[in-house]
Scaffold this motif. Structure first.
Motif, short mmCIF file in Angstrom:
data_model
loop_
_atom_site.label_atom_id
_atom_site.label_comp_id
_atom_site.label_asym_id
_atom_site.label_seq_id
_atom_site.Cartn_x
_atom_site.Cartn_y
_atom_site.Cartn_z
N VAL A 120 0.81 -1.23 0.00
CA VAL A 120 0.00 0.00 0.00
C VAL A 120 0.85 1.28 0.00
N PRO A 121 1.89 1.40 0.84
CA PRO A 121 2.68 2.64 0.82
C PRO A 121 3.34 2.92 -0.53
N LEU A 122 3.58 1.88 -1.33
CA LEU A 122 4.24 2.05 -2.62
C LEU A 122 3.29 2.51 -3.72
N LEU A 123 1.99 2.52 -3.41
CA LEU A 123 1.00 2.92 -4.42
C LEU A 123 1.05 4.42 -4.72
N VAL A 124 1.77 5.17 -3.93
CA VAL A 124 1.88 6.62 -4.18
C VAL A 124 3.14 6.94 -4.98
N SER A 125 3.83 5.92 -5.45
CA SER A 125 5.05 6.12 -6.22
C SER A 125 4.77 6.85 -7.54
N GLU A 126 5.75 7.60 -8.01
CA GLU A 126 5.62 8.25 -9.32
C GLU A 126 6.29 7.41 -10.41
N GLY A 136 -0.70 -4.46 -9.34
CA GLY A 136 -0.88 -5.89 -9.66
C GLY A 136 -0.84 -6.74 -8.40
N CYS A 137 0.07 -6.40 -7.48
CA CYS A 137 0.13 -7.12 -6.20
C CYS A 137 -1.15 -6.93 -5.41
N LEU A 138 -1.64 -5.70 -5.38
CA LEU A 138 -2.89 -5.42 -4.67
C LEU A 138 -4.04 -6.24 -5.24
N THR A 139 -4.08 -6.36 -6.56
CA THR A 139 -5.12 -7.16 -7.22
C THR A 139 -5.07 -8.61 -6.74
N LYS A 140 -3.86 -9.14 -6.59
CA LYS A 140 -3.72 -10.51 -6.10
C LYS A 140 -4.19 -10.65 -4.65
N LEU A 154 -10.54 -0.70 2.28
CA LEU A 154 -10.65 0.20 1.13
C LEU A 154 -10.08 1.61 1.36
N PRO A 155 -10.36 2.24 2.51
CA PRO A 155 -9.85 3.61 2.69
C PRO A 155 -8.33 3.71 2.65
N SER A 156 -7.65 2.60 2.90
CA SER A 156 -6.19 2.65 2.95
C SER A 156 -5.55 2.71 1.56
N PHE A 157 -6.27 2.23 0.55
CA PHE A 157 -5.64 2.23 -0.78
C PHE A 157 -6.47 2.81 -1.92
N LEU A 158 -7.78 3.00 -1.74
CA LEU A 158 -8.59 3.52 -2.85
C LEU A 158 -8.15 4.92 -3.32
N PRO A 159 -7.84 5.86 -2.42
CA PRO A 159 -7.40 7.17 -2.91
C PRO A 159 -6.20 7.09 -3.84
N ALA A 160 -5.24 6.23 -3.50
CA ALA A 160 -4.06 6.07 -4.35
C ALA A 160 -4.43 5.42 -5.68
N LEU A 161 -5.37 4.46 -5.64
CA LEU A 161 -5.82 3.82 -6.87
C LEU A 161 -6.50 4.82 -7.80
N PHE A 162 -7.36 5.66 -7.22
CA PHE A 162 -8.07 6.65 -8.03
C PHE A 162 -7.08 7.66 -8.63
N ASP A 163 -6.06 8.04 -7.86
CA ASP A 163 -5.03 8.93 -8.40
C ASP A 163 -4.33 8.27 -9.58
N ALA A 164 -4.02 6.98 -9.42
CA ALA A 164 -3.32 6.24 -10.48
C ALA A 164 -4.19 6.08 -11.72
N PHE A 165 -5.52 6.14 -11.54
CA PHE A 165 -6.43 6.01 -12.69
C PHE A 165 -6.26 7.19 -13.65
N GLY A 166 -5.73 8.29 -13.13
CA GLY A 166 -5.50 9.46 -13.99
C GLY A 166 -4.06 9.54 -14.48
N PRO A 193 -20.93 2.80 -4.12
CA PRO A 193 -20.80 4.12 -3.50
C PRO A 193 -19.37 4.63 -3.44
N TYR A 194 -18.41 3.72 -3.42
CA TYR A 194 -17.00 4.12 -3.35
C TYR A 194 -16.48 4.62 -4.70
N LEU A 195 -17.24 4.36 -5.76
CA LEU A 195 -16.78 4.72 -7.10
C LEU A 195 -17.32 6.06 -7.56
N GLY A 196 -17.94 6.79 -6.63
CA GLY A 196 -18.58 8.06 -6.98
C GLY A 196 -17.64 9.11 -7.54
#
Length: 227
Positions: A120-126, A136-140, A154-166, A193-196
């Protein structure tokens, strides 16, 4: 070019690692109980060796340890996974692919919550490669969590996932889609509701893939009214 001393050093490291591969296969409890920490520390250190053949052999030792010393490695899961994730960025394809294989074994065999503390902490990497690997690891991992536990995480990693979506990288965005799809398949309508915060295009992409994949896996689909 390597001088004679460098070549001798590389040869010694290779011989030591080849010996460890054989020792690991033997699974001698007396050896591992006495020298485990020294062996693991040494093997993880040479994952950064300048010689790719040494790095490759270090991963061969780890493969055997994951097979034959699984329980002994339990206390070192976080350290091991962190080093393996770093090694997946190796410029030598054989090393990076073997590191990825080892990381996949760790993610499937050990406590998913402990693995999440590393991923999770590595999901904010550039770094694009780090993002693709860690998402990919998170998906597993999400598929290994009971729905209620996944919801709590979910709150621990969704914000980073949404950022990565952009992210400007198509590979990163694609990896995010499949991660969100796997979460959607586990949680169903409770995930909506989390996908709003997603755009209508992003949301449609996730729901279309969720339907396709769930149908392919089980013949069932996510609620079509939500697609």
């Amino acid at each position: 070019m390597c001088d004679g001393n460098d070549e001798k050093s590389v040869r010694k490291k290779r011989e030591a690692l080849q010996m460890l591969v054989q020792v690991s296969k033997m699974n001698d409890a007396s050896v591992w109980s006495k020298y485990f920490n020294q062996i693991l520390t040494g093997v993880l250190e040479v994952l950064d060796d300048p010689d790719s053949s040494v790095r490759e052999l270090a991963l061969a030792v780890i493969v055997e340890m994951l097979s034959n010393q699984k329980d002994t490695l339990e206390d070192s899961v976080e350290t091991l996974l962190e080093k393996l994730l770093h090694a997946t960025k190796d410029l030598v394809a054989k090393v990076s692919s073997e590191a990825d294989r080892c990381a996949t074994i760790v993610l499937s065999q050990y406590d998913p919550y402990r693995c999440l503390t590393v991923v999770v902490p590595l999901l904010v990497s550039e770094d694009e490669k780090t993002l693709v690997t860690c998402i990919g690891c998170l998906t597993k991992l999400v598929g290994r969590l009971p729905p209620e536990e996944l919801m709590a995480q979910l709150p621990s990693f969704l914000p980073a996932l949404f950022d990565a979506f952009g992210n400007q990288s198509a590979d990163v965005r694609k990896t995010v889609v499949f991660c969100l799809v796997d979460i959607y398949i586990v949680l169903g309508k409770a995930f909506l509701p989390y996908l709003g915060s997603l755009s209508s295009t992003q949301l449609r992409l996730v729901t279309i893939y969720a339907n396709r994949i769930s149908q392919a896996r089980s013949g069932a689909s996510v609620d079509p009214n939500n697609a």
